[in-house]
Scaffold this active site. Structure first.
Site, short mmCIF file in Angstrom:
data_model
loop_
_atom_site.label_atom_id
_atom_site.label_comp_id
_atom_site.label_asym_id
_atom_site.label_seq_id
_atom_site.Cartn_x
_atom_site.Cartn_y
_atom_site.Cartn_z
N THR A 282 2.65 13.62 -4.46
CA THR A 282 2.11 14.59 -3.50
C THR A 282 0.59 14.60 -3.40
OG1 THR A 282 2.20 16.28 -5.22
CG2 THR A 282 4.13 16.11 -3.75
N SER A 283 -0.07 13.65 -4.07
CA SER A 283 -1.52 13.49 -3.90
C SER A 283 -1.90 12.19 -4.63
CB SER A 283 -2.29 14.68 -4.50
OG SER A 283 -2.81 14.39 -5.77
N ASP B 281 0.82 -1.23 0.00
CA ASP B 281 0.00 0.00 0.00
C ASP B 281 0.85 1.27 0.00
OD1 ASP B 281 -2.23 -1.66 0.13
OD2 ASP B 281 -2.21 -1.69 2.32
N THR C 85 -9.93 -5.07 1.63
CA THR C 85 -10.75 -5.56 2.74
C THR C 85 -11.41 -4.42 3.52
OG1 THR C 85 -8.78 -5.52 4.15
CG2 THR C 85 -9.30 -7.61 3.07
N THR D 270 -7.81 -1.18 0.39
CA THR D 270 -8.59 -1.19 -0.84
C THR D 270 -9.36 -2.50 -0.98
OG1 THR D 270 -6.74 0.02 -1.81
CG2 THR D 270 -8.37 -0.79 -3.35
N LYS E 296 -0.59 3.98 -8.19
CA LYS E 296 -0.53 5.35 -8.73
C LYS E 296 0.73 5.54 -9.57
CE LYS E 296 0.73 9.97 -8.04
NZ LYS E 296 0.59 11.30 -7.51
N GLY F 293 -4.37 -4.46 -3.75
CA GLY F 293 -5.42 -3.47 -3.97
C GLY F 293 -4.78 -2.14 -4.31
N HIS F 294 -5.01 -1.66 -5.51
CA HIS F 294 -4.36 -0.44 -5.97
C HIS F 294 -5.43 0.58 -6.36
CE1 HIS F 294 -0.97 -3.07 -6.00
NE2 HIS F 294 -1.37 -3.74 -7.05
N LYS G 85 1.92 2.01 -5.09
CA LYS G 85 2.50 1.41 -6.31
C LYS G 85 1.59 1.65 -7.51
CE LYS G 85 2.50 -2.57 -4.25
NZ LYS G 85 2.13 -2.16 -2.89
N GLN H 132 2.18 -6.09 -3.14
CA GLN H 132 2.63 -6.17 -1.75
C GLN H 132 3.93 -5.37 -1.56
OE1 GLN H 132 1.63 -9.59 -3.17
NE2 GLN H 132 -0.33 -8.71 -2.69
P1 GDP Z 1 -0.68 0.21 -3.56
O1 GDP Z 1 -1.29 -1.04 -3.04
O2 GDP Z 1 0.78 0.29 -3.29
O3 GDP Z 1 -1.01 0.47 -5.01
O4 GDP Z 1 -1.33 1.39 -2.73
P2 GDP Z 1 -2.90 1.57 -2.39
O5 GDP Z 1 -3.60 2.05 -3.61
O6 GDP Z 1 -3.43 0.37 -1.70
O7 GDP Z 1 -2.80 2.69 -1.27
C1 GDP Z 1 -2.28 3.93 -1.52
C2 GDP Z 1 -3.39 4.99 -1.32
O8 GDP Z 1 -2.80 6.27 -1.25
C3 GDP Z 1 -4.39 5.05 -2.45
O9 GDP Z 1 -5.64 5.41 -1.94
C4 GDP Z 1 -3.85 6.15 -3.36
O10 GDP Z 1 -4.85 6.82 -4.09
C5 GDP Z 1 -3.25 7.07 -2.33
N1 GDP Z 1 -2.05 7.81 -2.77
C6 GDP Z 1 -1.06 7.41 -3.60
N2 GDP Z 1 -0.09 8.36 -3.67
C7 GDP Z 1 -0.49 9.36 -2.85
C8 GDP Z 1 0.10 10.59 -2.45
O11 GDP Z 1 1.18 10.97 -2.86
N3 GDP Z 1 -0.61 11.37 -1.55
C9 GDP Z 1 -1.81 10.98 -1.05
N4 GDP Z 1 -2.42 11.77 -0.18
N5 GDP Z 1 -2.39 9.80 -1.40
C10 GDP Z 1 -1.73 9.01 -2.27
P1 IMO Z 2 -0.81 -4.25 -2.17
O1 IMO Z 2 -0.39 -4.79 -3.51
C1 IMO Z 2 -0.86 -4.63 2.15
C2 IMO Z 2 -0.98 -8.68 3.79
C3 IMO Z 2 -2.25 -9.10 4.50
C4 IMO Z 2 -1.67 -10.03 5.54
C5 IMO Z 2 -0.55 -10.73 4.76
C6 IMO Z 2 -0.93 -12.08 4.20
O2 IMO Z 2 -2.11 -3.54 -2.20
O3 IMO Z 2 0.28 -3.46 -1.56
P2 IMO Z 2 -2.42 -12.82 2.11
O4 IMO Z 2 -3.87 -12.59 1.82
O5 IMO Z 2 -1.51 -12.28 1.07
O6 IMO Z 2 -2.09 -14.24 2.45
O7 IMO Z 2 -2.15 -11.97 3.47
O8 IMO Z 2 -0.21 -9.86 3.72
N1 IMO Z 2 -1.18 -8.18 2.41
C7 IMO Z 2 -1.10 -6.89 2.06
N2 IMO Z 2 -0.92 -5.79 2.82
N3 IMO Z 2 -0.94 -4.52 0.81
C8 IMO Z 2 -1.12 -5.62 0.04
O9 IMO Z 2 -1.08 -5.57 -1.31
C9 IMO Z 2 -1.23 -6.87 0.66
N4 IMO Z 2 -1.40 -8.13 0.22
C10 IMO Z 2 -1.35 -8.91 1.29
O10 IMO Z 2 -2.89 -7.99 5.09
O11 IMO Z 2 -1.07 -9.29 6.58
MG MG Z 3 -2.80 -1.68 -1.79
#
Ligand code: GDP
Ligand code: IMO
Ligand code: MG
Length: 429
Positions: A413-414, A13, A300, A298, A18, A40-41, A16, A223
């Site tokens: 930055t957003s 999270d 759960t 994103t 973005k 979840g992205h 990635k 991850q």
């Molecule tokens: P990922 O799993 O690595 O793709 O990240 P996620 O999408 O699960 O979580 C990142 C969250 O932060 C998302 O809701 C994005 O829209 C948000 N996000 C990404 N870059 C930025 C940033 O620079 N600033 C802010 N405020 N939010 C961001």
């Molecule tokens: P993205 O790609 C954050 C975590 C779960 C749990 C552990 C094992 O969005 O960054 P699993 O279902 O993979 O067997 O769960 O890994 N986990 C993540 N945490 N971002 C993720 O993916 C994750 N994918 C799995 O919360 O702790």
């Molecule tokens: Mg994520």
């Protein structure tokens, strides 16, 4: 280095999705190489929000998107995600999307087992996403998985299905559950097969061809390194290798093709699920980080745990994954804090450590050593150039890159795609 490999350098999270979406317009192909729909992205483009779990984040820009063999594929989740994105106006067809025919499948029995184990573990649970990821990878290495290519041979898979179900029936019996309904499973597979097969192919061949033609390939990790099954906070990890090296084995291209390794790093730290987290803040600062950063999963919807930036962990992740440069994300979330802290080392039973130890008890016991810096009063939110950043925010970025011994290539930055500062282009480096 014409290719780029994006990986998360913390516990997932990091943003990635973005960054991959932003880079995708400069790439010819985007390839997912591990994980599954546990990822979840969230992508924000103007007033549109896209949530992706399984599809490569390049799909939104229409860039050729490929799911490599290292991914575990839930066919029903794939169908649902394609339908959802199509309804949002994203075009997905066999021209711009391909799926490795040697991907192992996640079946309903994997989801069942994931849930049963977590429920039985009580407070010792891993806190998985409940998607069946772990059990599906177990069956892959146990050599009893059903793979995408098997969907074209459903009439000849009695023995294979028998072997898989016999294994699961024994496990299910241990949890007091009835055996797998094999006929129903076969019927479900028969129904979904044509949908999946329209995209299936030996993607290594397609990648070889585009690479030869000079295509720029963007490998998209899911991850983060701290969730890696070898290098992460074992056993509180996911069941795949999340490090950059997997880009090669999980796509069918060699290690000489993965190029610039871009580690995605959040300007603070979050974690979802159980496991050690040295800089976790269970106070109002942690609360504020969570609120300002909208730190809810994103996939759960779970609340993410939040804490200060941990330079020891990120330095370790960068070393393990051979990170060339980082994208520092969510800097804006730190706007307006009087003071910000960075963890620069740990104390463990009277000793000072400059690395994160391997044993889970030690990992749980380490106490962070902090360096405190002044925060910044101006805003970084929406900044698109270095000149837009307050001087103190620049000091923070410089201190981060010094401590993690890795340069900053991008700053985000957003959530919005274009609110990104390019310091050093990973594709032309
Ligand atoms: P990922 O799993 O690595 O793709 O990240 P996620 O999408 O699960 O979580 C990142 C969250 O932060 C998302 O809701 C994005 O829209 C948000 N996000 C990404 N870059 C930025 C940033 O620079 N600033 C802010 N405020 N939010 C961001
Ligand atoms: P993205 O790609 C954050 C975590 C779960 C749990 C552990 C094992 O969005 O960054 P699993 O279902 O993979 O067997 O769960 O890994 N986990 C993540 N945490 N971002 C993720 O993916 C994750 N994918 C799995 O919360 O702790
Ligand atoms: Mg994520």
């Amino acid at each position: 280095m014409a290719n780029v490999t994006v990986i998360g350098a913390q516990w997932g999270d990091e943003g990635k999705g973005k960054i991959v979406d932003w880079l995708a317009s400069r790439a010819d192909v985007v390839v997912r190489f591990q994980g599954g729909h546990n990822a979840g992205h969230t992508l924000v483009v103007g007033d549109q929000v896209y949530k992706l779990s399984l599809l490569p984040s390049g799909i939104v820009t229409g860039t050729l998107s490929i799911i490599g063999n290292g991914v575990v594929l839930d066919p029903w989740a794939l169908k649902a995600e394609i339908e959802k994105l199509t309804a949002q106006g994203v075009m997905i067809n066999d021209e711009n999307f391909a799926l490795a025919d040697n991907c192992p499948l996640i079946l309903p029995l994997h989801r069942d087992l994931d849930g049963l184990r977590e429920a039985a573990a009580g407070s010792g649970k891993i806190g998985t996403t409940g998607r069946g990821i772990g059990p599906a990878y177990e069956d892959k290495v146990g050599r009893r998985a059903i793979r995408v290519c098997d969907l074209a041979h459903l009439d000849a898979m009695d023995a294979q299905l028998g072997r898989l179900c016999a294994h699961h029936d024994a496990l299910r019996a241990g949890f007091g559950q009835p055996p797998v309904d094999r006929a129903a499973l076969l019927e479900e597979l028969r129904e979904i097969a044509p949908f999946v097969l329209q995209f299936a192919q030996p993607v290594w061949k397609r990648l070889k061809k585009v690479r030869k033609a000079g295509a720029r390939i963007l490998f998209e990790g899911a991850q983060g390194v701290l969730l890696d099954v070898d290098h992460g906070t074992y056993p509180f990890v996911t069941s795949s290798n999340t490090v950059s090296g997997t880009a090669a084995s999980g796509s069918g291209l060699g290690p000489n093709s993965t190029g610039f390794v871009l580690g995605i790093v959040k300007a603070y730290t979050t974690r979802v699920g159980s496991g050690p987290f040295p800089t976790e803040l269970e106070d109002e600062i942690g609360q504020k980080l969570g609120e300002r950063g909208h730190e809810f999963g994103t996939v759960t919807g779970r609340k993410r745990r939040c804490g200060w930036f941990d330079a020891v962990l990120v330095r370790q992740s960068c070393a393990i994954s051979g990170v060339t440069g980082i994208a520092l994300t969510k800097l804006d979330v730190l706007d307006g804090f009087d003071k910000v802290k960075i963890c620069t080392g740990y104390r463990l039973r009277g000793k000072v450590l400059d690395y994160f130890p391997s044993h889970s008890a030690d990992q749980a016991e380490v106490e962070p050593i902090y360096e405190e810096m002044d925060g910044w009063q101006g805003t970084t939110a929406g900044a698109r150039s270095w000149a837009d950043l307050p001087a103190q925010a620049i000091k923070y970025i410089q201190r981060v890159q010094e401590l993690i011994e890795t340069p900053v290539a991008l700053v985000s930055t957003s959530p919005e795609r274009e609110d990104t500062i390019l310091v050093r282009d990973p594709f032309v480096d």
